[in-house]
Design a protein around this motif. Structure first.
Motif, PDB file in Angstrom:
ATOM      1  N   SER A   8       0.807  -1.223   0.000  1.00 39.95           N
ATOM      2  CA  SER A   8       0.000   0.000   0.000  1.00 39.95           C
ATOM      3  C   SER A   8       0.836   1.267   0.000  1.00 39.95           C
ATOM      4  O   SER A   8       0.481   2.245  -0.663  1.00 39.95           O
ATOM      5  CB  SER A   8      -0.933   0.007   1.218  1.00 39.95           C
ATOM      6  OG  SER A   8      -1.799  -1.094   1.192  1.00 39.95           O
TER       7      SER A   8
ATOM      8  N   ARG B 296      -6.732  -5.953  -2.449  1.00 39.52           N
ATOM      9  CA  ARG B 296      -7.804  -5.516  -3.356  1.00 39.52           C
ATOM     10  C   ARG B 296      -8.982  -6.483  -3.335  1.00 39.52           C
ATOM     11  O   ARG B 296     -10.145  -6.060  -3.249  1.00 39.52           O
ATOM     12  CB  ARG B 296      -7.253  -5.390  -4.777  1.00 39.52           C
ATOM     13  CG  ARG B 296      -8.280  -4.920  -5.795  1.00 39.52           C
ATOM     14  CD  ARG B 296      -8.755  -3.517  -5.509  1.00 39.52           C
ATOM     15  NE  ARG B 296      -9.891  -3.133  -6.351  1.00 39.52           N
ATOM     16  CZ  ARG B 296     -10.497  -1.964  -6.290  1.00 39.52           C
ATOM     17  NH1 ARG B 296     -10.082  -1.058  -5.417  1.00 39.52           N
ATOM     18  NH2 ARG B 296     -11.524  -1.688  -7.082  1.00 39.52           N
TER      19      ARG B 296
ATOM     20  N   TYR C 113     -10.843  -6.180  -0.059  1.00 40.01           N
ATOM     21  CA  TYR C 113     -11.671  -4.969  -0.049  1.00 40.01           C
ATOM     22  C   TYR C 113     -12.989  -5.214  -0.777  1.00 40.01           C
ATOM     23  O   TYR C 113     -14.071  -4.858  -0.272  1.00 40.01           O
ATOM     24  CB  TYR C 113     -10.916  -3.809  -0.703  1.00 40.01           C
ATOM     25  CG  TYR C 113     -11.825  -2.698  -1.167  1.00 40.01           C
ATOM     26  CD1 TYR C 113     -12.488  -1.888  -0.245  1.00 40.01           C
ATOM     27  CD2 TYR C 113     -12.063  -2.480  -2.521  1.00 40.01           C
ATOM     28  CE1 TYR C 113     -13.347  -0.888  -0.665  1.00 40.01           C
ATOM     29  CE2 TYR C 113     -12.916  -1.490  -2.948  1.00 40.01           C
ATOM     30  CZ  TYR C 113     -13.554  -0.694  -2.022  1.00 40.01           C
ATOM     31  OH  TYR C 113     -14.420   0.294  -2.434  1.00 40.01           O
ATOM     32  N   GLU C 114     -12.938  -5.807  -1.946  1.00 38.17           N
ATOM     33  CA  GLU C 114     -14.166  -6.043  -2.718  1.00 38.17           C
ATOM     34  C   GLU C 114     -15.114  -6.977  -1.970  1.00 38.17           C
ATOM     35  O   GLU C 114     -16.342  -6.782  -1.989  1.00 38.17           O
ATOM     36  CB  GLU C 114     -13.820  -6.617  -4.092  1.00 38.17           C
ATOM     37  CG  GLU C 114     -13.097  -5.656  -5.021  1.00 38.17           C
ATOM     38  CD  GLU C 114     -13.957  -4.473  -5.436  1.00 38.17           C
ATOM     39  OE1 GLU C 114     -15.200  -4.542  -5.282  1.00 38.17           O
ATOM     40  OE2 GLU C 114     -13.397  -3.475  -5.912  1.00 38.17           O
TER      41      GLU C 114
ATOM     42  N   TYR D  40      -8.490   3.485   2.822  1.00 38.48           N
ATOM     43  CA  TYR D  40      -9.875   3.076   2.524  1.00 38.48           C
ATOM     44  C   TYR D  40     -10.859   3.793   3.441  1.00 38.48           C
ATOM     45  O   TYR D  40     -11.963   4.152   3.033  1.00 38.48           O
ATOM     46  CB  TYR D  40     -10.018   1.561   2.666  1.00 38.48           C
ATOM     47  CG  TYR D  40      -9.521   0.785   1.468  1.00 38.48           C
ATOM     48  CD1 TYR D  40     -10.129   0.903   0.230  1.00 38.48           C
ATOM     49  CD2 TYR D  40      -8.441  -0.091   1.589  1.00 38.48           C
ATOM     50  CE1 TYR D  40      -9.683   0.176  -0.864  1.00 38.48           C
ATOM     51  CE2 TYR D  40      -7.977  -0.816   0.494  1.00 38.48           C
ATOM     52  CZ  TYR D  40      -8.600  -0.676  -0.733  1.00 38.48           C
ATOM     53  OH  TYR D  40      -8.153  -1.394  -1.815  1.00 38.48           O
TER      54      TYR D  40
END
Length: 300
Positions: free
Chosen positions: A107, A232, A235-236, A255
């Protein structure tokens, strides 16, 4: 040794080990089968041991053969790396840098460090490889990559691997913004355990810590609905469900600032290993030396 060891010996040894057949190995390295057999005999004479068991179906490595094959792979990778570095120096460049990266640094630390490195050495070719800690450390030992950046664990230091601490990077428990726990001022382990989780595989440092949180509370750790180390993907999954997960502090903050996820009010403390860089104990290349300097400056 009665005769000198040549690169051709290494190529043949590794080809026969991989193919399990003198005939297929001959096709792989573009030699005749008698030439392959001759080179294998030379190797066995050099080391004074049988390297292969011959059967009607092909050949298999002996214990001595397995030991030599591991060393041969390391040696061949080192020689090829040395050739690349010398050629790069001859061109007036630094050549290439091969980095193994764990999700915890993807990140902020790694991209910021790579951008700083690019400003210093714009001609440097950089390859980043992801994977599990175990797989990346094995690639490092074989000389396939130059370093691994991630959380340091018990397998990250030894006779062949040097581990250097860089920084403490906390991990946060996160969920979607409208998750039932997101509006609470305090969250308990019991409440966390009542929802599905997305977590790394068993053995990952953060998985061990999360399991320990529930063990300390006297309740079974939840079995993850999904096991994943992809920030990623995680997160989804969380964005579109009531799944709970974990993220490095920098990713969680990003986020959260974008109102994509909420950081849940539960502190897991400083139980996680340091984030650091792991290298082989062999002398580093010029490119790796420069990258290590950049990392130290950013984390110092």
């Amino acid at each position: 040794m009665s005769s000198p060891l040549r690169m051709r010996h290494l190529d043949v040894l590794l080809a026969v080990a991989a193919e399990g057949s003198m005939q297929r190995a001959a096709l792989r390295v573009h030699l005749t089968q008698p030439a392959i057999s001759k080179l294998v005999r030379e190797l066995e004479t050099m080391f004074g041991a049988a390297l292969f068991d011959r059967t009607k179906r092909g050949v298999t490595l002996t214990e001595c053969g397995r030991a030599l094959t591991i060393r041969a792979e390391y040696l061949r990778n080192d020689i090829e790396r040395a050739r690349d570095e010398v050629a790069a120096i001859g061109r007036g460049t630094l050549g290439s840098l091969r980095i193994g990266a764990l999700p915890v640094v993807e990140s902020a630390l790694l991209p910021q460090s790579l951008m700083a490195l690019r400003r210093i050495a714009p001609e440097l070719r950089i390859r980043v490889q992801d994977g599990t800690g175990v797989a990346l450390l094995e690639s490092l030992r074989r000389g396939e990559i130059d370093c691994v950046i991630g959380r340091l664990d018990s397998g990250a230091d030894g006779k062949d691997i040097r581990a250097e601490k860089l920084l403490r990077l906390p991990t946060r428990i996160v969920a979607r913004r409208r998750h039932p726990l997101a509006a609470r001022k305090r969250v308990t382990p019991e409440q966390l355990a009542s929802y599905p989780w997305v977590l790394p595989q068993p053995g990952a440092p953060i998985r061990t810590v999360i399991d320990g949180v529930f063990a300390a509370a006297g309740i079974p750790a939840p079995l993850p609905a999904v096991e994943s180390t992809s920030i990623r993907l995680n997160y989804e999954l969380m964005r579109s469900s009531d799944m709970i997960g974990v993220m490095p502090d920098d990713a969680a903050a990003a986020y959260n600032a974008g109102r994509a996820l909420a950081i849940l009010p539960f502190d897991i403390g400083e139980r996680l290993p340091w984030v650091g860089v792991m290298t082989r104990t062999a002398p580093p290349s010029q490119a790796l030396t420069l990258f290590l300097r950049v990392l130290r400056e950013r984390c110092g």
